[in-house]
Design a protein around this motif. Structure first.
Motif, PDB file in Angstrom:
ATOM      1  N   PHE A 184       0.880  -1.160   0.000  1.00  0.00           N
ATOM      2  CA  PHE A 184       0.000   0.000   0.000  1.00  0.00           C
ATOM      3  C   PHE A 184       0.921   1.214   0.000  1.00  0.00           C
ATOM      4  CE2 PHE A 184      -2.192   3.455   2.146  1.00  0.00           C
ATOM      5  CZ  PHE A 184      -3.457   3.440   1.591  1.00  0.00           C
ATOM      6  N   ILE A 185       1.173   1.773  -1.196  1.00  0.00           N
ATOM      7  CA  ILE A 185       2.198   2.810  -1.346  1.00  0.00           C
ATOM      8  C   ILE A 185       1.677   3.928  -2.242  1.00  0.00           C
ATOM      9  CG2 ILE A 185       4.528   3.309  -2.206  1.00  0.00           C
ATOM     10  CD1 ILE A 185       5.247   0.391  -1.605  1.00  0.00           C
ATOM     11  N   GLY A 186       1.979   5.152  -1.865  1.00  0.00           N
ATOM     12  CA  GLY A 186       1.638   6.318  -2.672  1.00  0.00           C
ATOM     13  C   GLY A 186       2.880   7.121  -3.021  1.00  0.00           C
ATOM     14  N   VAL A 187       2.955   7.579  -4.257  1.00  0.00           N
ATOM     15  CA  VAL A 187       4.042   8.444  -4.731  1.00  0.00           C
ATOM     16  C   VAL A 187       3.425   9.786  -5.091  1.00  0.00           C
ATOM     17  CG1 VAL A 187       5.883   8.750  -6.434  1.00  0.00           C
ATOM     18  CG2 VAL A 187       5.337   6.456  -5.585  1.00  0.00           C
ATOM     19  N   ASP A 188       3.711  10.794  -4.296  1.00  0.00           N
ATOM     20  CA  ASP A 188       3.072  12.104  -4.397  1.00  0.00           C
ATOM     21  C   ASP A 188       3.889  13.006  -5.323  1.00  0.00           C
ATOM     22  OD1 ASP A 188       1.942  14.700  -3.803  1.00  0.00           O
ATOM     23  OD2 ASP A 188       1.207  13.865  -1.911  1.00  0.00           O
ATOM     24  N   LEU A 189       3.332  13.341  -6.476  1.00  0.00           N
ATOM     25  CA  LEU A 189       4.019  14.198  -7.445  1.00  0.00           C
ATOM     26  C   LEU A 189       3.618  15.658  -7.226  1.00  0.00           C
ATOM     27  CD1 LEU A 189       3.852  12.126 -10.766  1.00  0.00           C
ATOM     28  CD2 LEU A 189       5.431  11.941  -8.825  1.00  0.00           C
ATOM     29  N   ILE A 190       4.617  16.551  -7.216  1.00  0.00           N
ATOM     30  CA  ILE A 190       4.383  17.960  -6.891  1.00  0.00           C
ATOM     31  C   ILE A 190       4.943  18.880  -7.977  1.00  0.00           C
ATOM     32  CG2 ILE A 190       4.317  17.581  -4.404  1.00  0.00           C
ATOM     33  CD1 ILE A 190       7.274  18.503  -4.320  1.00  0.00           C
ATOM     34  N   LYS A 191       4.309  20.035  -8.121  1.00  0.00           N
ATOM     35  CA  LYS A 191       4.764  21.040  -9.072  1.00  0.00           C
ATOM     36  C   LYS A 191       5.873  21.915  -8.498  1.00  0.00           C
ATOM     37  CE  LYS A 191       0.495  21.692 -11.768  1.00  0.00           C
ATOM     38  NZ  LYS A 191       1.085  21.498 -13.109  1.00  0.00           N
ATOM     39  N   ASP A 192       5.834  22.124  -7.181  1.00  0.00           N
ATOM     40  CA  ASP A 192       6.752  23.036  -6.520  1.00  0.00           C
ATOM     41  C   ASP A 192       7.109  22.472  -5.152  1.00  0.00           C
ATOM     42  OD1 ASP A 192       6.813  25.585  -4.439  1.00  0.00           O
ATOM     43  OD2 ASP A 192       7.879  25.978  -6.313  1.00  0.00           O
ATOM     44  N   GLU A 193       8.390  22.466  -4.815  1.00  0.00           N
ATOM     45  CA  GLU A 193       8.819  21.873  -3.551  1.00  0.00           C
ATOM     46  C   GLU A 193       8.359  22.667  -2.340  1.00  0.00           C
ATOM     47  OE1 GLU A 193      12.853  19.434  -4.148  1.00  0.00           O
ATOM     48  OE2 GLU A 193      13.072  21.562  -4.683  1.00  0.00           O
ATOM     49  N   ALA A 194       8.260  23.987  -2.478  1.00  0.00           N
ATOM     50  CA  ALA A 194       7.887  24.823  -1.338  1.00  0.00           C
ATOM     51  C   ALA A 194       6.402  24.711  -1.004  1.00  0.00           C
ATOM     52  CB  ALA A 194       8.257  26.275  -1.614  1.00  0.00           C
ATOM     53  N   THR A 195       5.554  24.757  -2.033  1.00  0.00           N
ATOM     54  CA  THR A 195       4.107  24.750  -1.806  1.00  0.00           C
ATOM     55  C   THR A 195       3.500  23.350  -1.869  1.00  0.00           C
ATOM     56  OG1 THR A 195       3.640  25.074  -4.162  1.00  0.00           O
ATOM     57  CG2 THR A 195       3.931  27.065  -2.799  1.00  0.00           C
ATOM     58  N   ARG A 196       4.235  22.402  -2.437  1.00  0.00           N
ATOM     59  CA  ARG A 196       3.748  21.026  -2.594  1.00  0.00           C
ATOM     60  C   ARG A 196       2.461  20.971  -3.411  1.00  0.00           C
ATOM     61  NH1 ARG A 196       5.089  18.558   3.506  1.00  0.00           N
ATOM     62  NH2 ARG A 196       7.329  18.915   3.354  1.00  0.00           N
ATOM     63  N   THR A 197       2.339  21.861  -4.377  1.00  0.00           N
ATOM     64  CA  THR A 197       1.160  21.890  -5.245  1.00  0.00           C
ATOM     65  C   THR A 197       1.066  20.581  -6.032  1.00  0.00           C
ATOM     66  OG1 THR A 197       1.409  24.279  -5.492  1.00  0.00           O
ATOM     67  CG2 THR A 197       0.005  23.151  -7.105  1.00  0.00           C
ATOM     68  N   PRO A 198      -0.093  19.941  -6.050  1.00  0.00           N
ATOM     69  CA  PRO A 198      -0.232  18.673  -6.772  1.00  0.00           C
ATOM     70  C   PRO A 198       0.092  18.792  -8.252  1.00  0.00           C
ATOM     71  CG  PRO A 198      -2.092  19.003  -5.298  1.00  0.00           C
ATOM     72  CD  PRO A 198      -1.330  20.297  -5.307  1.00  0.00           C
ATOM     73  N   ALA A 199       0.895  17.861  -8.758  1.00  0.00           N
ATOM     74  CA  ALA A 199       1.237  17.821 -10.181  1.00  0.00           C
ATOM     75  C   ALA A 199       0.266  16.875 -10.888  1.00  0.00           C
ATOM     76  CB  ALA A 199       2.681  17.377 -10.363  1.00  0.00           C
ATOM     77  N   THR A 200      -0.951  17.352 -11.066  1.00  0.00           N
ATOM     78  CA  THR A 200      -2.029  16.508 -11.588  1.00  0.00           C
ATOM     79  C   THR A 200      -1.786  16.081 -13.022  1.00  0.00           C
ATOM     80  OG1 THR A 200      -3.579  17.666 -10.131  1.00  0.00           O
ATOM     81  CG2 THR A 200      -4.513  16.371 -11.936  1.00  0.00           C
ATOM     82  N   GLU A 201      -1.516  17.040 -13.898  1.00  0.00           N
ATOM     83  CA  GLU A 201      -1.328  16.725 -15.314  1.00  0.00           C
ATOM     84  C   GLU A 201      -0.126  15.811 -15.510  1.00  0.00           C
ATOM     85  OE1 GLU A 201      -1.431  19.742 -14.029  1.00  0.00           O
ATOM     86  OE2 GLU A 201      -3.360  20.553 -14.664  1.00  0.00           O
ATOM     87  N   GLU A 202       0.927  16.086 -14.758  1.00  0.00           N
ATOM     88  CA  GLU A 202       2.138  15.287 -14.890  1.00  0.00           C
ATOM     89  C   GLU A 202       1.906  13.849 -14.414  1.00  0.00           C
ATOM     90  OE1 GLU A 202       2.992  19.534 -14.875  1.00  0.00           O
ATOM     91  OE2 GLU A 202       1.879  18.256 -13.491  1.00  0.00           O
ATOM     92  N   ALA A 203       1.137  13.684 -13.347  1.00  0.00           N
ATOM     93  CA  ALA A 203       0.820  12.339 -12.855  1.00  0.00           C
ATOM     94  C   ALA A 203       0.023  11.560 -13.894  1.00  0.00           C
ATOM     95  CB  ALA A 203       0.050  12.421 -11.543  1.00  0.00           C
ATOM     96  N   ASN A 204      -0.930  12.226 -14.518  1.00  0.00           N
ATOM     97  CA  ASN A 204      -1.723  11.568 -15.564  1.00  0.00           C
ATOM     98  C   ASN A 204      -0.845  11.167 -16.746  1.00  0.00           C
ATOM     99  OD1 ASN A 204      -4.165  11.760 -14.191  1.00  0.00           O
ATOM    100  ND2 ASN A 204      -4.635  13.770 -15.026  1.00  0.00           N
ATOM    101  N   TYR A 205       0.137  12.010 -17.045  1.00  0.00           N
ATOM    102  CA  TYR A 205       1.058  11.706 -18.142  1.00  0.00           C
ATOM    103  C   TYR A 205       1.882  10.459 -17.823  1.00  0.00           C
ATOM    104  CZ  TYR A 205       4.877  12.234 -21.506  1.00  0.00           C
ATOM    105  OH  TYR A 205       5.797  12.020 -22.499  1.00  0.00           O
ATOM    106  N   VAL A 206       2.372  10.368 -16.587  1.00  0.00           N
ATOM    107  CA  VAL A 206       3.148   9.197 -16.181  1.00  0.00           C
ATOM    108  C   VAL A 206       2.312   7.924 -16.306  1.00  0.00           C
ATOM    109  CG1 VAL A 206       4.285   8.059 -14.234  1.00  0.00           C
ATOM    110  CG2 VAL A 206       4.685  10.491 -14.648  1.00  0.00           C
ATOM    111  N   VAL A 207       1.073   7.983 -15.837  1.00  0.00           N
ATOM    112  CA  VAL A 207       0.180   6.825 -15.922  1.00  0.00           C
ATOM    113  C   VAL A 207      -0.051   6.414 -17.375  1.00  0.00           C
ATOM    114  CG1 VAL A 207      -2.210   6.081 -15.558  1.00  0.00           C
ATOM    115  CG2 VAL A 207      -0.965   7.234 -13.715  1.00  0.00           C
ATOM    116  N   SER A 208      -0.253   7.417 -18.240  1.00  0.00           N
ATOM    117  CA  SER A 208      -0.471   7.135 -19.658  1.00  0.00           C
ATOM    118  C   SER A 208       0.758   6.508 -20.301  1.00  0.00           C
ATOM    119  CB  SER A 208      -0.845   8.433 -20.390  1.00  0.00           C
ATOM    120  OG  SER A 208      -1.016   8.207 -21.772  1.00  0.00           O
TER     121      SER A 208
END
Length: 386
Positions: free
Chosen positions: A302-326
């Motif tokens: 049970f593991i999660g890999v959290d992708l972020i747009k910016d290290e300071a704000t930890r903004t979710p990298a939604t589009e990039e995560a979808n790209y990785v999955v694709s």
């Protein structure tokens, strides 16, 4: 025409004609038509083999007959003579105690209200629940139950800080409620260290009610509720006989026993602990190499890999995560995203997932992320070089 002989184009056309768009497809831009599965592999109608990294069960829902929920009281309600109105924020951002207008924040130490640098995140998050309980009571209402997934999965593969459940249970019990732990996705040895995920909180914690499903039947629709004698007797006192149309089916019972036998004989809990630890090590290496990986969290398989747009704000990298999955799908690897930002790559594979599988997946992830860093500039973390 047999379903497994129908072509993908024809199947999609039939789906559009017969089903609502609310029935979401995985990989909607290029759906896969899976016709069979074996172990941790799935096969499409052309015979192509896909490594399944997300299907922790084949099927996991049970259904009551229409209106049955009104005809028979639920023990989470009857034990205290109260009703529970809502369970959680639909976005997965919070758990809810009793009433929709009262929310307690999700115990997320990476992106939540109290993070990893807090001296006592368990106590801080439990105090938020205490605050909600007080607010409910000030309105003249009462607490029936606190519902929580032992490891919140849809919320982004969250690992609550140890001790959180004990303190929450104290506040809930003090208000006359019961603590309900949901083990539907995370039970039956998936977390490796223990058979039940709530045990990660400490051996001194025991919920009042535990709900189970999905893994208990390995694809067969079976569910189970375990509770204490006190709660069970409160239900008995209503004089209403519990009835379930398919409850006690000998087929379902045989399936459930067979699953338990396989878990024991193949030592799948120990296997999840071993392979999961190795997979975590590989992913931590990727975190050090690729700045877009903000956090790797989990236990067992049970593991999660959290992708972020910016290290300071930890903004979710939604589009990039979808790209990785694709892109992983191009390598015949099936993965998915979770969390309110849909940016957490979730690993909940079948329990037979192997060390070789872990190496294969992480190698492909590394290649994809390296390629993204060379070609994409969609977020700050892809522009950073380690």
């Amino acid at each position: 025409m047999a379903a497994d002989r129908r072509g993908k184009v024809e199947t999609l056309a039939l789906r559009r004609r017969l089903l609502s768009n609310s029935c979401r497809l995985f990989y909607p831009e290029d759906p896969i038509k899976i016709v069979r599965g074996q172990g941790q592999y799935l096969y499409d109608e052309q015979g192509a083999e896909y490594l399944d990294c997300i299907n922790n069960v084949a099927h996991g829902s049970t259904r009551t007959e229409p209106g049955a929920q009104h005809q028979q009281p639920i023990p989470a309600r009857q034990h205290r003579g109260l009703r529970t109105e809502a369970l959680r924020d639909p976005a997965g951002e919070a758990v809810c105690v009793l009433f929709p207008e009262f929310w307690a924040p999700l115990p997320d130490t990476y992106r939540g209200l109290y993070q990893e640098d807090h001296p006592d995140p368990a106590g801080a998050y439990a105090n938020e629940v205490k605050r909600v309980v007080s607010s409910v009571q000030e309105k003249g209402r009462k607490i029936a139950a606190f519902f929580v997934e032992s490891l919140p999965s849809v919320a982004g593969q969250i690992i609550p800080p140890a001790g959180f459940f004990q303190e929450v249970a104290e506040h809930i019990h003090g208000a006359g409620g019961v603590f309900v732990a949901d083990e539907i996705q995370v039970g039956f040895g998936r977390v490796g260290k223990h058979f039940w995920a709530f045990q990660l909180q400490g051996e001194d914690f025991v919920p009042d009610i535990v709900t189970m499903g999905k893994s208990i039947g390995n694809g067969h629709p079976v569910a189970c509720v375990a509770t204490t004698q006190a709660v069970a007797r409160a239900f008995e006192a209503t004089g209403v006989e519990y009835f379930n149309t398919f409850g006690g089916s000998p087929v379902s019972c045989a399936v459930g026993l067979a699953v338990l036998d396989v878990l024991e004989k193949e030592q799948l809990q120990a296997h999840a602990a071993s392979v999961g630890s190795y997979l975590m090590e590989l992913l931590e290496e990727q975190k050090a190499k690729h700045p877009i990986i903000g956090d790797v969290r989990g236990t067992g398989l049970f593991i999660g890999v959290d992708l972020i747009k910016d290290e300071a704000t930890r903004t979710p990298a939604t589009e990039e995560a979808n790209y990785v999955v694709s892109r992983l799908k191009d390598y015949y690897i099936l993965l998915s995203t979770d969390g309110p930002g849909r940016n957490v790559l979730k690993f909940k594979p079948p329990m037979c997932f192997s060390v070789d599988n872990a190496q294969h997946v992480v190698a492909k992830m590394d290649a994809i992320l390296t390629d993204m860093e060379g070609k994409m500039r969609s977020c700050e973390t892809l522009r950073l070089r380690p």
